[in-house]
Design an enzyme around this catalytic site. Sequence first.
Site, PDB file in Angstrom:
ATOM      1  N   ASP A 121      50.761  93.026  27.707  1.00  0.00           N
ATOM      2  CA  ASP A 121      50.272  94.236  26.813  1.00  0.00           C
ATOM      3  C   ASP A 121      48.986  93.898  26.429  1.00  0.00           C
ATOM      4  O   ASP A 121      48.049  94.980  26.657  1.00  0.00           O
ATOM      5  CB  ASP A 121      51.104  94.540  25.672  1.00  0.00           C
ATOM      6  CG  ASP A 121      51.294  93.182  24.711  1.00  0.00           C
ATOM      7  OD1 ASP A 121      50.988  92.066  25.254  1.00  0.00           O
ATOM      8  OD2 ASP A 121      51.370  93.421  23.294  1.00  0.00           O
TER       9      ASP A 121
ATOM     10  N   HIS B 182      53.850  89.434  27.660  1.00  0.00           N
ATOM     11  CA  HIS B 182      52.858  89.000  27.751  1.00  0.00           C
ATOM     12  C   HIS B 182      51.870  89.681  28.752  1.00  0.00           C
ATOM     13  O   HIS B 182      50.736  89.108  29.153  1.00  0.00           O
ATOM     14  CB  HIS B 182      52.725  87.381  27.947  1.00  0.00           C
ATOM     15  CG  HIS B 182      53.138  86.780  26.989  1.00  0.00           C
ATOM     16  ND1 HIS B 182      52.240  86.274  25.744  1.00  0.00           N
ATOM     17  CD2 HIS B 182      54.334  86.082  26.491  1.00  0.00           C
ATOM     18  CE1 HIS B 182      52.914  85.489  25.026  1.00  0.00           C
ATOM     19  NE2 HIS B 182      54.321  85.493  25.365  1.00  0.00           N
TER      20      HIS B 182
ATOM     21  N   TYR C 184      49.906  81.416  21.677  1.00  0.00           N
ATOM     22  CA  TYR C 184      49.573  82.837  22.089  1.00  0.00           C
ATOM     23  C   TYR C 184      48.138  82.917  22.252  1.00  0.00           C
ATOM     24  O   TYR C 184      47.713  83.485  23.463  1.00  0.00           O
ATOM     25  CB  TYR C 184      49.789  83.594  21.108  1.00  0.00           C
ATOM     26  CG  TYR C 184      49.748  85.124  21.429  1.00  0.00           C
ATOM     27  CD1 TYR C 184      50.753  86.017  21.765  1.00  0.00           C
ATOM     28  CD2 TYR C 184      48.426  85.795  21.057  1.00  0.00           C
ATOM     29  CE1 TYR C 184      50.692  87.260  22.092  1.00  0.00           C
ATOM     30  CE2 TYR C 184      48.482  86.932  21.195  1.00  0.00           C
ATOM     31  CZ  TYR C 184      49.366  88.030  21.588  1.00  0.00           C
ATOM     32  OH  TYR C 184      49.279  89.186  21.891  1.00  0.00           O
TER      33      TYR C 184
ATOM     34  N   SER D 136      57.085  91.101  11.703  1.00  0.00           N
ATOM     35  CA  SER D 136      55.827  91.406  10.931  1.00  0.00           C
ATOM     36  C   SER D 136      55.312  92.774  11.280  1.00  0.00           C
ATOM     37  O   SER D 136      54.619  93.563  10.291  1.00  0.00           O
ATOM     38  CB  SER D 136      54.639  90.213  11.485  1.00  0.00           C
ATOM     39  OG  SER D 136      54.604  90.218  12.900  1.00  0.00           O
TER      40      SER D 136
ATOM     41  N   ASP E 222      53.983  96.140  19.969  1.00  0.00           N
ATOM     42  CA  ASP E 222      54.990  96.020  18.820  1.00  0.00           C
ATOM     43  C   ASP E 222      54.607  96.948  17.874  1.00  0.00           C
ATOM     44  O   ASP E 222      55.603  97.930  17.443  1.00  0.00           O
ATOM     45  CB  ASP E 222      54.725  94.713  18.119  1.00  0.00           C
ATOM     46  CG  ASP E 222      55.286  93.566  19.045  1.00  0.00           C
ATOM     47  OD1 ASP E 222      55.770  93.773  20.285  1.00  0.00           O
ATOM     48  OD2 ASP E 222      55.039  92.323  18.686  1.00  0.00           O
TER      49      ASP E 222
END
Length: 396
Positions: A44, A42, A231, A137, A181
Amino acid sequence: MKEKFTVTPELLKQNFIEVYGSNDKQIRMFVSPARINIIGEHIDYNGGKVFPAAIDKYLYCAIRKRDDSKIIYNDLFFPGTFEFDTSTDFKFDKSNDYANFLNGILSCMKKQGYSFQCGFECLIASNVPSAGGISSSSALECGFAWAVSETFGFNISRKNIALMGQQSEHEFMNVNCGIMDQYIIATGKKDTAEVLDCAKVEHEYVPLNLGDYRFVVMNTKKQRKLADSKYNERRSQCELGLSILNEAGANIPDLCSLSIEDFNKIGAAIKDDVIYRRVRHCVTEMDRVQKSVDALKANDLEKLGQLLYASHNSLRDDYEVTGIELDTLVDVASKQQGCIGARMTGAGFGGCAIALVHKDATENFIENVQQEYTRIIGYNGGFFACSSGDGVKEIF
């Protein structure tokens, strides 16, 4: 959804022909890895540096050009065929399910001026647990983007593939994700981890020498969708904290530009306890990332393990994104012989945790943690040991 089994390239090609038939056009096969984030959660999207690695769990994408302008998607495990056209003005539609991730990529490509002279058909299958916190994803987005780019000769760079995946999430899926990611999945290399500077979008490869230890991924099996989680709320709280600090004279571009020492001096300007703890996590997690990189470079795995535990505690207490499932996994893991560190990884609210476990203890570790997790939570988790892997690539 069909019963899940292990996908191989040969099996996917066989199924591709069964679905679409055979012709004289080349079927091309691409793979895209899952990822773990060793540490740096958390941050990035707060200008921080993160420390992810691609792992040897892959999503496969088989693709072939068509003679017409049709675009056809199928998935080996998820039911339904989705058909579009190269002229489609792609928009998010909930009824399109996983096809939204693919259409989001095509939408970005069109906006950037890429055009399709013909349609294509693709079949997707994944060995990556969906909604499991190891970025299924992003593996889908980046693997598909790389497959399309290579098939149509767009020659999009790995960095821009990552940025395109992020753009799709922001503009198409309405998820304000960071870049980590997509970036590690697009640029990863076997036997390395990456120190990724999310503010500059630059990376450094670091040899991933774990010796006799392996990372074990521990899946809570609690399904959660990032867009439906808190989020975006956490991101807004961080933006508020940054604004308060700058009004107090911090003059920083992002939270992770603040050292622990400076935070201790100016942090009291944040009167709201929740916002204060959100900011404290970002500042201390940034410090843990650098210390973890140093520990790995020095082959100090015990130190790395301690930092993993500290990261989880901060995510639990200051950022509040763990929950009983993840906390149970980490707590039980910490009591097992051969385990020297563990923490949640990914967005939280379910998903996965990782543990650093001696290779000789891995089998007993998985058995013991599974048993205790099931006793406490009431259902089984999922476990597998992993090694590092390459980023997106064509395999044939």
